[in-house]
Design a protein around this motif. Structure first.
Motif, short mmCIF file in Angstrom:
data_model
loop_
_atom_site.label_atom_id
_atom_site.label_comp_id
_atom_site.label_asym_id
_atom_site.label_seq_id
_atom_site.Cartn_x
_atom_site.Cartn_y
_atom_site.Cartn_z
N VAL A 219 9.21 3.70 2.08
CA VAL A 219 9.44 3.32 0.68
C VAL A 219 9.96 4.54 -0.06
CG1 VAL A 219 8.46 2.35 -1.42
CG2 VAL A 219 7.54 1.66 0.80
N GLN A 220 11.11 4.40 -0.72
CA GLN A 220 11.71 5.52 -1.44
C GLN A 220 12.25 5.07 -2.79
OE1 GLN A 220 14.69 6.92 1.43
NE2 GLN A 220 13.46 8.76 1.77
N ARG A 221 12.11 5.94 -3.80
CA ARG A 221 12.77 5.72 -5.08
C ARG A 221 14.09 6.48 -5.05
NH1 ARG A 221 11.03 4.36 -10.11
NH2 ARG A 221 8.84 4.61 -9.50
N SER B 163 0.83 -1.21 0.00
CA SER B 163 0.00 0.00 0.00
C SER B 163 0.86 1.25 0.00
CB SER B 163 -0.93 0.00 1.22
OG SER B 163 -1.82 -1.09 1.17
N MET B 164 1.90 1.27 0.84
CA MET B 164 2.78 2.43 0.93
C MET B 164 3.60 2.58 -0.35
SD MET B 164 4.12 2.39 4.87
CE MET B 164 5.00 3.93 4.60
N SER B 165 3.84 1.48 -1.05
CA SER B 165 4.67 1.52 -2.26
C SER B 165 3.91 2.10 -3.45
CB SER B 165 5.16 0.11 -2.59
OG SER B 165 5.93 0.12 -3.77
N ARG B 166 2.58 2.03 -3.41
CA ARG B 166 1.78 2.37 -4.59
C ARG B 166 2.10 3.73 -5.20
NH1 ARG B 166 -3.04 0.92 -2.55
NH2 ARG B 166 -2.52 -1.25 -2.91
N PRO B 167 2.24 4.82 -4.41
CA PRO B 167 2.57 6.11 -5.03
C PRO B 167 3.98 6.18 -5.60
CG PRO B 167 1.66 6.38 -2.80
CD PRO B 167 2.02 4.95 -2.96
N ILE C 196 14.27 0.92 -5.84
CA ILE C 196 13.29 1.20 -4.80
C ILE C 196 13.79 0.60 -3.50
CG2 ILE C 196 10.85 1.13 -4.18
CD1 ILE C 196 11.42 2.34 -6.97
N THR C 197 13.87 1.42 -2.45
CA THR C 197 14.32 0.96 -1.14
C THR C 197 13.12 0.81 -0.21
OG1 THR C 197 16.44 2.10 -1.39
CG2 THR C 197 15.80 1.46 0.84
N TYR C 198 12.97 -0.39 0.35
CA TYR C 198 11.93 -0.66 1.34
C TYR C 198 12.61 -0.83 2.70
CZ TYR C 198 8.98 -1.65 -2.71
OH TYR C 198 8.29 -1.56 -3.90
N GLN C 199 12.38 0.10 3.59
CA GLN C 199 12.93 0.00 4.95
C GLN C 199 11.90 -0.70 5.82
OE1 GLN C 199 14.68 3.53 6.91
NE2 GLN C 199 13.32 3.04 8.64
N LEU C 200 12.30 -1.79 6.49
CA LEU C 200 11.39 -2.56 7.32
C LEU C 200 11.64 -2.36 8.82
CD1 LEU C 200 11.50 -4.00 4.46
CD2 LEU C 200 10.68 -6.01 5.65
N LYS C 201 12.80 -1.83 9.19
CA LYS C 201 13.15 -1.67 10.59
C LYS C 201 12.49 -0.42 11.16
CE LYS C 201 17.12 -1.24 13.69
NZ LYS C 201 18.59 -1.06 13.78
N ASP C 202 12.10 -0.48 12.45
CA ASP C 202 11.49 0.64 13.17
C ASP C 202 10.16 1.03 12.54
OD1 ASP C 202 13.67 0.64 14.88
OD2 ASP C 202 14.78 2.06 13.63
N GLN C 203 10.18 1.75 11.42
CA GLN C 203 8.95 2.06 10.72
C GLN C 203 9.16 1.83 9.23
OE1 GLN C 203 9.34 6.69 11.44
NE2 GLN C 203 7.78 6.29 9.90
#
Length: 424
Positions: A140-142, A88-92, A130-137
């Motif tokens: 999603v960043q391009r 969901s967060m990745s969609r934009p 695309i970087t997906y950070q899973l730690k802490d919170q």
């Protein structure tokens, strides 16, 4: 008693097998084939994707057929709720459904007894990831890898075609397409001759020390029919074009040809023997032999005035009116480009249709015709006026750029070796 014991034993076995099902599913799921597994030490100061990877475990893989982000993350014990949140967060930023087979990705994990995934990085192409950070919170960043543009020079002599010459000399064949764009208005690539030669200064796009393709052509000299035709890339008033050594625009009102890198199978004639009808009759155009489905471009801005089926044997055809004097005709098309209809406005270079063999035709080709004030003229002899030259206010700046590029071109021998870095 024995029967109860047997039933109990069977029940116990069934429960044991059921308990193993999640483990077996995980073991036989489509885990990517890891290309590299790296464990970084604190002293290494290892940085990847802008992330400090000291003391982390790095796993790399590629997306396999029918494999989704959900499947990959599930293998690393990421729960379904988290996966849904990530998607969901990745969609934009990036649609995870568009992950491509064969594209690489990297997983950064802790080196604990039970490793924890900290980052998932998917490479969209050679530059973007695309970087997906899973730690802490979850974040999603391009991002983009640093891209450098190195000036290089390619040279060669034509034996059969520009494309073949580039390949034989070890250059990226994509350079042929770039050069055809530069000289589209001034050189008919159907008419280049054995012995013609070229020198071209271009950008080599480099990421992490590896060449990923061709950038812009900065300057070039194409020796054709005994003359040197120079081209220099220059921008003024937010408009970029290619100009000769006098500052004259190489772009003209009409392209030299409506498609690229093929051959002329029949020329303009007032008495050609028709290959099917076996009678002599005028052929007031040029036939370009090309593969079925090759895109056909309009040679200039204009309006589609006719579209349909030519009853005289031309098959699917289009007629475009460019101004009060010139009209062009394109015949034997396999089909028309999307959105093309009578009344459509088209711009020079727009794809209007595709090479076919409709009507009276012995094979796939384009029958291309040009009319001046309603009279058919030889398309190969059309004299097209040039566009605007370099504005007077920018001539000094243009001459400075042109002189530096021209020195590089003029002092370079035409060779058949690997490209050399241009030092300017």
């Amino acid at each position: 008693m024995k029967q109860k014991l047997v039933i109990g034993t069977i029940s116990l076995l069934i429960l044991s097998v059921l308990a193993l099902v999640p483990y077996l599913i995980k073991q036989f799921s489509q885990k990517p084939e890891l290309a590299v597994v790296t464990e970084c030490l604190p002293a290494e100061q290892h940085i990847e994707y802008g992330i400090n990877c000291d003391s982390l475990r790095i796993e790399r893989g590629v997306v396999r057929k029918n494999q989704s982000l959900s499947e990959i993350l599930s293998f690393y014990d990421i729960g379904s709720e988290i996966i849904h949140q990530i998607a969901s967060m990745s969609r934009p930023v990036f649609d995870v459904r568009k992950m491509k087979v064969g594209n690489p990705y990297t997983i950064l994990m802790t080196k604990d007894t039970v490793p924890e995934m900290l980052y998932f990085i998917y490479e969209e192409d050679e530059v973007s990831y695309i970087t997906y950070q899973l730690k802490d919170q979850i974040k999603v960043q391009r991002n983009s890898k640093p891209l450098t543009r190195e000036s290089r020079i390619a040279t060669g002599v034509i034996e059969s075609s520009l494309w073949n010459s580039l390949v034989e000399n070890g250059y990226d064949p994509g350079l042929a397409s770039e050069m055809s764009e530069v000289y589209a208005w001034t050189i008919d690539f159907f008419g280049i001759q054995k012995g013609d030669y070229y020198k071209v200064i271009y950008e080599d796009l480099v990421v992490e020390g590896e060449s990923i393709g061709i950038g812009k052509v900065l300057g070039a000299c194409f020796h054709h029919m005994g003359s040197d035709i120079y081209a220099f890339r220059f921008t003024s008033n937010d408009e970029t074009g290619y100009y000769n050594e006098k500052g004259e625009n190489l772009q003209r009102a009409f392209l030299k040809a409506p498609l690229r890198f093929k051959r002329i199978s029949s020329g303009f004639s007032h008495g050609r023997m028709h290959p099917i009808l076996k009678i002599r009759r005028p052929h007031l155009g040029v036939d370009y032999a090309a593969d079925y489905g090759t895109p056909v471009q309009t040679i200039g801005d204009g309006t589609v005035v006719e579209k349909g089926w030519n009853k005289g044997g031309g098959g699917n055809y289009l007629k475009i009116k460019h101004n009060g004097a010139y009209t062009t005709l394109y015949m034997h098309l396999a089909g028309f480009a999307k959105g093309i209809k009578t009344g459509s406005r088209v711009k020079q270079g727009d794809v209007i249709g595709y090479v076919g063999s409709t009507g009276l035709s012995t094979g796939p080709h384009l029958d291309f015709r040009v009319f001046l004030n309603g009279k058919a003229i030889d398309p190969l002899k059309v004299e097209s006026p040039p566009s605007e030259p370099v504005p007077a206010a920018y001539l000094a700046e243009f001459n400075h750029l042109k002189d530096s590029l021209k020195v590089g071109l003029d002092t370079t021998e035409v060779i058949s070796k690997q490209s050399l870095v241009v030092r300017r």
